[in-house]
Design an enzyme around this catalytic site. Structure first.
Site, PDB file in Angstrom:
ATOM      1  N   TYR A   1     -73.399  -4.664  -4.829  1.00  0.00           N
ATOM      2  CA  TYR A   1     -71.991  -5.207  -4.467  1.00  0.00           C
ATOM      3  C   TYR A   1     -71.810  -6.673  -4.052  1.00  0.00           C
ATOM      4  O   TYR A   1     -70.781  -7.202  -4.165  1.00  0.00           O
ATOM      5  CB  TYR A   1     -71.321  -4.327  -3.289  1.00  0.00           C
ATOM      6  CG  TYR A   1     -71.365  -2.620  -3.357  1.00  0.00           C
ATOM      7  CD1 TYR A   1     -71.587  -2.392  -4.689  1.00  0.00           C
ATOM      8  CD2 TYR A   1     -70.866  -2.177  -2.334  1.00  0.00           C
ATOM      9  CE1 TYR A   1     -71.410  -0.918  -4.890  1.00  0.00           C
ATOM     10  CE2 TYR A   1     -70.851  -0.717  -2.512  1.00  0.00           C
ATOM     11  CZ  TYR A   1     -71.044  -0.144  -3.755  1.00  0.00           C
ATOM     12  OH  TYR A   1     -71.047   1.186  -3.913  1.00  0.00           O
TER      13      TYR A   1
ATOM     14  N   HIS B   1     -79.497   4.731  -5.324  1.00  0.00           N
ATOM     15  CA  HIS B   1     -78.072   4.562  -6.090  1.00  0.00           C
ATOM     16  C   HIS B   1     -77.725   5.271  -7.115  1.00  0.00           C
ATOM     17  O   HIS B   1     -76.671   5.916  -7.013  1.00  0.00           O
ATOM     18  CB  HIS B   1     -77.965   2.900  -6.259  1.00  0.00           C
ATOM     19  CG  HIS B   1     -76.494   2.566  -6.321  1.00  0.00           C
ATOM     20  ND1 HIS B   1     -76.016   1.341  -6.011  1.00  0.00           N
ATOM     21  CD2 HIS B   1     -75.191   3.274  -6.593  1.00  0.00           C
ATOM     22  CE1 HIS B   1     -74.604   1.255  -5.753  1.00  0.00           C
ATOM     23  NE2 HIS B   1     -74.333   2.377  -6.034  1.00  0.00           N
TER      24      HIS B   1
HETATM   25  N1  LIG Z   1     -72.670   5.369  -4.797  1.00  0.00           N
HETATM   26  C1  LIG Z   1     -71.745   5.028  -5.933  1.00  0.00           C
HETATM   27  O1  LIG Z   1     -72.452   5.084  -6.948  1.00  0.00           O
HETATM   28  C2  LIG Z   1     -70.345   4.416  -5.627  1.00  0.00           C
HETATM   29  C3  LIG Z   1     -69.667   4.289  -6.874  1.00  0.00           C
HETATM   30  C4  LIG Z   1     -68.243   4.067  -6.314  1.00  0.00           C
HETATM   31  C5  LIG Z   1     -67.854   3.667  -5.074  1.00  0.00           C
HETATM   32  N2  LIG Z   1     -68.963   3.853  -4.121  1.00  0.00           N
HETATM   33  C6  LIG Z   1     -68.331   3.500  -2.698  1.00  0.00           C
HETATM   34  O2  LIG Z   1     -67.248   4.465  -2.482  1.00  0.00           O
HETATM   35  C7  LIG Z   1     -66.358   3.431  -2.004  1.00  0.00           C
HETATM   36  C8  LIG Z   1     -64.930   4.055  -2.329  1.00  0.00           C
HETATM   37  O3  LIG Z   1     -64.642   4.079  -3.599  1.00  0.00           O
HETATM   38  P1  LIG Z   1     -64.012   3.143  -4.706  1.00  0.00           P
HETATM   39  O4  LIG Z   1     -63.749   1.769  -3.862  1.00  0.00           O
HETATM   40  O5  LIG Z   1     -64.396   3.190  -5.845  1.00  0.00           O
HETATM   41  O6  LIG Z   1     -62.587   4.126  -4.892  1.00  0.00           O
HETATM   42  P2  LIG Z   1     -61.376   4.558  -3.719  1.00  0.00           P
HETATM   43  O7  LIG Z   1     -61.888   4.282  -2.553  1.00  0.00           O
HETATM   44  O8  LIG Z   1     -61.140   5.980  -4.245  1.00  0.00           O
HETATM   45  O9  LIG Z   1     -60.126   3.676  -4.228  1.00  0.00           O
HETATM   46  C9  LIG Z   1     -60.198   2.423  -3.983  1.00  0.00           C
HETATM   47  C10 LIG Z   1     -58.916   1.866  -4.639  1.00  0.00           C
HETATM   48  O10 LIG Z   1     -57.759   2.413  -3.971  1.00  0.00           O
HETATM   49  C11 LIG Z   1     -56.816   1.386  -3.317  1.00  0.00           C
HETATM   50  N3  LIG Z   1     -56.299   1.863  -2.209  1.00  0.00           N
HETATM   51  C12 LIG Z   1     -56.859   1.937  -1.022  1.00  0.00           C
HETATM   52  N4  LIG Z   1     -56.021   2.565  -0.091  1.00  0.00           N
HETATM   53  C13 LIG Z   1     -54.840   2.906  -0.567  1.00  0.00           C
HETATM   54  C14 LIG Z   1     -53.550   3.268  -0.116  1.00  0.00           C
HETATM   55  N5  LIG Z   1     -53.485   3.575   1.195  1.00  0.00           N
HETATM   56  N6  LIG Z   1     -52.722   3.143  -1.042  1.00  0.00           N
HETATM   57  C15 LIG Z   1     -52.765   2.709  -2.242  1.00  0.00           C
HETATM   58  N7  LIG Z   1     -53.659   2.499  -2.831  1.00  0.00           N
HETATM   59  C16 LIG Z   1     -55.032   2.271  -1.859  1.00  0.00           C
HETATM   60  C17 LIG Z   1     -57.670  -0.001  -3.357  1.00  0.00           C
HETATM   61  O11 LIG Z   1     -56.908  -0.842  -3.650  1.00  0.00           O
HETATM   62  P3  LIG Z   1     -56.617  -2.120  -2.611  1.00  0.00           P
HETATM   63  O12 LIG Z   1     -58.086  -2.756  -2.164  1.00  0.00           O
HETATM   64  O13 LIG Z   1     -55.660  -2.886  -3.209  1.00  0.00           O
HETATM   65  O14 LIG Z   1     -55.937  -1.480  -1.273  1.00  0.00           O
HETATM   66  C18 LIG Z   1     -58.563   0.082  -4.612  1.00  0.00           C
HETATM   67  O15 LIG Z   1     -58.146  -0.127  -5.757  1.00  0.00           O
HETATM   68  C19 LIG Z   1     -66.602   2.182  -2.698  1.00  0.00           C
HETATM   69  O16 LIG Z   1     -65.944   1.268  -2.145  1.00  0.00           O
HETATM   70  C20 LIG Z   1     -68.081   2.142  -2.442  1.00  0.00           C
HETATM   71  O17 LIG Z   1     -68.296   1.848  -0.945  1.00  0.00           O
HETATM   72  C21 LIG Z   1     -70.027   4.291  -4.192  1.00  0.00           C
END
Ligand SMILES: NC(=O)c1ccc[n+]([C@@H]2O[C@H](COP(=O)([O-])OP(=O)(O)OC[C@H]3O[C@@H](n4cnc5c(N)ncnc54)[C@H](OP(=O)(O)O)[C@@H]3O)[C@@H](O)[C@H]2O)c1
Length: 273
Positions: free
Chosen positions: A53, A111
């Site tokens: 990241y 990962h």
């Molecule tokens: N292990 C892996 O391979 C892997 C892969 C992907 C992710 N991850 C981890 O999991 C975390 C979460 O997954 P993710 O970031 O991919 O997706 P997520 O948390 O499902 O969604 C994030 C998205 O939702 C929006 N959002 C957040 N709160 C909101 C709300 N209350 N209303 C409307 N939109 C909202 C954010 O936009 P804004 O920022 O504009 O609010 C962003 O675009 C990651 O950040 C990372 O730490 C791990």
């Protein structure tokens, strides 16, 4: 008690706050710093990051400036795929410690299940013995990968973090993990921001006067999954935690189970390592 204070026990006796902050795509210097500071101020106790990241140094700076004691914050990082050899992983662990400016990492995950996953695990086990890491776990592992690891490990994984949300319910994997006392952690709980487009989610948002994001988070939270929603907007950091004043019924859960399956990220079975 706020959702931010709820903890889940690992099979090694350590605990993880069930609700954390995801930080994927948080790499803009000012925005990342500000959002980490805002999250700590709001009471977040758990931050999910990864080498790939590119934000670990920014997180370190925000943590230092916030003056929240290190031992109060649970930090997860992950070993990226190109570091999965035994020697490579040992070096990667030291890099994570240096970038985050800490003397131990609460949790480190592999990962993705690359072909060198077992060598990576061996280095992680040694880092636990050396007290550089408290707990070790997996990310994006399928049942077949976990079965192999369980036959070849000294330390059992405490958690598996994978894409999991109302549109990708992975019931087989969830049951396998629960049967094996491995904690389930959802990434992409908000369907990566696409929860607003799903009819079944919108119906429940209307019913409970909650946002679609809160419905998806509640879906995961009440099943005992660890969740790490990411937001770059301080007001959403708060909104996302407000999920304890309602509960989804069995009928609501059944409605969410009718969402056609949708995977937003890569499929671990067809990942080009
Ligand atoms: N292990 C892996 O391979 C892997 C892969 C992907 C992710 N991850 C981890 O999991 C975390 C979460 O997954 P993710 O970031 O991919 O997706 P997520 O948390 O499902 O969604 C994030 C998205 O939702 C929006 N959002 C957040 N709160 C909101 C709300 N209350 N209303 C409307 N939109 C909202 C954010 O936009 P804004 O920022 O504009 O609010 C962003 O675009 C990651 O950040 C990372 O730490 C791990």
């Amino acid at each position: 008690m706020s959702v931010l204070n709820k903890k889940i026990k690992f099979n090694n006796g350590e605990e993880i706050p069930q609700f954390g902050l995801g930080t994927y795509k948080l790499d803009d210097e000012k925005a990342t710093y500000d959002v980490i500071i805002a999250a700590l101020k709001a009471g977040y106790l758990h931050i999910d990051t990864a080498q790939i990241y590119g934000n670990q140094k920014l997180i370190a700076k925000a943590l230092k400036d916030s003056q929240v004691p290190r031992e109060q914050i649970f930090i997860t990082s992950k070993i990226w795929n190109s570091d999965h050899g035994y020697e490579e992983t040992k070096k990667a662990i030291d890099r994570i410690l240096a970038e985050l400016e800490i003397t131990y990492i609460d949790l480190v995950l592999i990962h993705w299940p690359t072909p060198k996953r077992l060598e990576c695990w061996k280095a992680l086990e040694e880092a636990v013995a050396a007290k550089k890491i408290r707990s070790i776990g997996l990310s994006n592992f399928q049942i077949v990968h976990i079965e192999e690891l369980l036959k070849n490990c000294q330390i059992k994984p405490v958690i598996n973090q994978f894409e999991l949300h109302p549109a990708l319910q992975r019931k087989d994997l969830v049951k396998y993990l629960q049967d094996n006392d491995i904690v389930v952690e959802s990434w992409g709980t908000l369907i990566r921001g696409k929860c607003f487009e799903v009819e079944q989610v919108k119906v429940l948002a209307e019913k409970y006067q909650k946002s679609p994001a809160q419905i998806c988070l509640r879906w995961a939270f009440q099943q005992g999954f660890v969740i790490i929603p990411k937001s770059s907007k301080p007001h959403r950091l708060i909104e996302n935690t407000e999920i304890e004043d309602f509960a989804l019924t069995a009928e609501d859960m059944a409605l969410l189970a009718t969402i056609p399956e949708y995977r937003d990220g890569p499929d671990p079975d067809n990942f080009d390592f």
